[in-house]
Design a protein around this motif. Sequence first.
Motif, PDB file in Angstrom:
ATOM      1  N   LEU A 247       0.831  -1.209   0.000  1.00 49.18           N
ATOM      2  CA  LEU A 247       0.000   0.000   0.000  1.00 49.18           C
ATOM      3  C   LEU A 247       0.863   1.256   0.000  1.00 49.18           C
ATOM      4  CD1 LEU A 247      -2.757  -1.056   2.554  1.00 49.18           C
ATOM      5  CD2 LEU A 247      -3.175  -0.395   0.177  1.00 49.18           C
ATOM      6  N   ARG A 250       2.636   1.498  -3.531  1.00 49.80           N
ATOM      7  CA  ARG A 250       1.907   1.470  -4.801  1.00 49.80           C
ATOM      8  C   ARG A 250       0.682   2.367  -4.856  1.00 49.80           C
ATOM      9  NH1 ARG A 250       5.352  -0.910  -8.442  1.00 49.80           N
ATOM     10  NH2 ARG A 250       6.367  -2.720  -7.471  1.00 49.80           N
ATOM     11  N   ILE A 251       0.123   2.725  -3.705  1.00 50.98           N
ATOM     12  CA  ILE A 251      -1.128   3.483  -3.681  1.00 50.98           C
ATOM     13  C   ILE A 251      -0.863   4.901  -3.200  1.00 50.98           C
ATOM     14  CG2 ILE A 251      -3.479   3.576  -2.791  1.00 50.98           C
ATOM     15  CD1 ILE A 251      -2.925   1.188  -4.600  1.00 50.98           C
ATOM     16  N   ASP A 252      -1.275   5.854  -3.987  1.00 47.69           N
ATOM     17  CA  ASP A 252      -1.019   7.258  -3.659  1.00 47.69           C
ATOM     18  C   ASP A 252      -2.172   7.849  -2.842  1.00 47.69           C
ATOM     19  OD1 ASP A 252       0.291   9.651  -3.576  1.00 47.69           O
ATOM     20  OD2 ASP A 252      -0.488  10.359  -5.497  1.00 47.69           O
ATOM     21  N   ARG A 253      -2.571   7.134  -1.816  1.00 45.52           N
ATOM     22  CA  ARG A 253      -3.594   7.606  -0.890  1.00 45.52           C
ATOM     23  C   ARG A 253      -3.239   7.095   0.495  1.00 45.52           C
ATOM     24  NH1 ARG A 253      -6.551   5.865  -5.370  1.00 45.52           N
ATOM     25  NH2 ARG A 253      -6.915   3.805  -4.445  1.00 45.52           N
ATOM     26  N   THR A 273      -8.798   4.414   5.389  1.00 48.29           N
ATOM     27  CA  THR A 273      -8.226   5.536   4.668  1.00 48.29           C
ATOM     28  C   THR A 273      -8.945   6.818   5.046  1.00 48.29           C
ATOM     29  OG1 THR A 273      -7.710   6.428   2.458  1.00 48.29           O
ATOM     30  CG2 THR A 273      -9.755   5.174   2.690  1.00 48.29           C
ATOM     31  N   GLN A 282     -12.152  -0.419  -6.629  1.00 41.60           N
ATOM     32  CA  GLN A 282     -10.973   0.207  -7.226  1.00 41.60           C
ATOM     33  C   GLN A 282      -9.705  -0.132  -6.444  1.00 41.60           C
ATOM     34  OE1 GLN A 282     -11.383   4.409  -8.007  1.00 41.60           O
ATOM     35  NE2 GLN A 282      -9.174   4.700  -8.273  1.00 41.60           N
ATOM     36  N   TRP A 283      -9.813  -0.144  -5.108  1.00 35.46           N
ATOM     37  CA  TRP A 283      -8.657  -0.530  -4.297  1.00 35.46           C
ATOM     38  C   TRP A 283      -8.214  -1.948  -4.664  1.00 35.46           C
ATOM     39  CZ3 TRP A 283      -6.000   2.207  -0.432  1.00 35.46           C
ATOM     40  CH2 TRP A 283      -6.519   3.455  -0.112  1.00 35.46           C
ATOM     41  N   GLU A 286      -6.463  -2.031  -8.068  1.00 35.95           N
ATOM     42  CA  GLU A 286      -5.130  -1.435  -8.054  1.00 35.95           C
ATOM     43  C   GLU A 286      -4.107  -2.343  -7.365  1.00 35.95           C
ATOM     44  OE1 GLU A 286      -5.438   2.405  -6.289  1.00 35.95           O
ATOM     45  OE2 GLU A 286      -6.651   3.248  -7.898  1.00 35.95           O
ATOM     46  N   LEU A 287      -4.570  -3.113  -6.388  1.00 33.77           N
ATOM     47  CA  LEU A 287      -3.661  -3.969  -5.632  1.00 33.77           C
ATOM     48  C   LEU A 287      -3.487  -5.357  -6.236  1.00 33.77           C
ATOM     49  CD1 LEU A 287      -4.874  -3.058  -2.027  1.00 33.77           C
ATOM     50  CD2 LEU A 287      -2.637  -2.514  -3.020  1.00 33.77           C
TER      51      LEU A 287
END
Length: 329
Positions: A247, A250-253, A273, A282-283, A286-287
């Motif tokens: 996370l 790779r995840i920009d949140r 989050t 979507q999460w 993306e993962l």
Amino acid sequence: MLAPVADDRAAQLIDAAVPVTEPDAAVIVTTSGSTGDPKQVVLSASAIRASASAFRQRYGAFSWTCVLGAQHVAGLMVQARDLLDRPYADGRTAISIVPTQLVRALREPSSAAELAAYDAVLVGGAAIRPALLDQAEAAGIAVLTSYGMSETCGGVAFDGSPLPGADIAIGDDGRIDIGGPMLFSGYRLDPEATAKVLVNGRLLTNDRGQWVIDDDGQRQLRVLGRIDDVIISGGVNVDLARLQRVLDARIDRPAVVVGVPDPEWGTRVVVATTSDEAVIGQWRDELRPYLEPAALPRQLLVVEAFPRTDSGKLDRRRLAEWAAQPGRS
């Protein structure tokens, strides 16, 4: 000396009418309670001196700035090192902070510049994202990452390198255990809890680790997460610490992963989050390229802010409680 406790919940542990009987006892600090009930950690004067002396042996003397409360071990050890280091050598300066403080300082150029003026900036108390270290390096901040706990008088390894006298080993199950003169005397009024973690004079931690070889050929400790980070979801082992690293990378949140009891899956993976930019589908999408199916989150928990303990650590237990409430998503 009886150090002030962190909060009302921890204060209820202290019974001033019962004398402290541990030999050479100097200070009682309370653990943060971020993953369980806080405990009273008895530290001896000799353990505190050993920790401060080992740091000085490795890194030399500094004039210290204390911005952490002395009721927490990190703040206590800043004061102990400062007393030991007098008179200061060559005007070298150091400060000890937690990752949250580093994040906030990097948002303000003036604060980042203040940190960059220090010869050493110790950062510990929680895992540090690689991206945060990169930002600090770009700002000219000389970060020294710290691994330790209240039971070890704070840091016993810095940038993965154990302090002199700190004997760090990793068991067959990946558990980190620690020996050395900086270990605590025990948990006050809780001999059963003490016996579980102090075995043959060594501290059995709840952390998992491995030894890696750095670019200079030196062996370095890499902390992988906690023993209880590995959950079983749908009959498959899921390493929540590894998921958190994915996370972060790779995840920009902003995101924090926790496990919550589930009647179907045994334990379900939850991502908390402060962003409402994406839904759970979507999460997962993306993962998916980076994780096995069992590790993909099954619940998204949107919060206004991540809860923290009095010491500033992320309160994962509170997040898990929120995620388990009916109707939370």
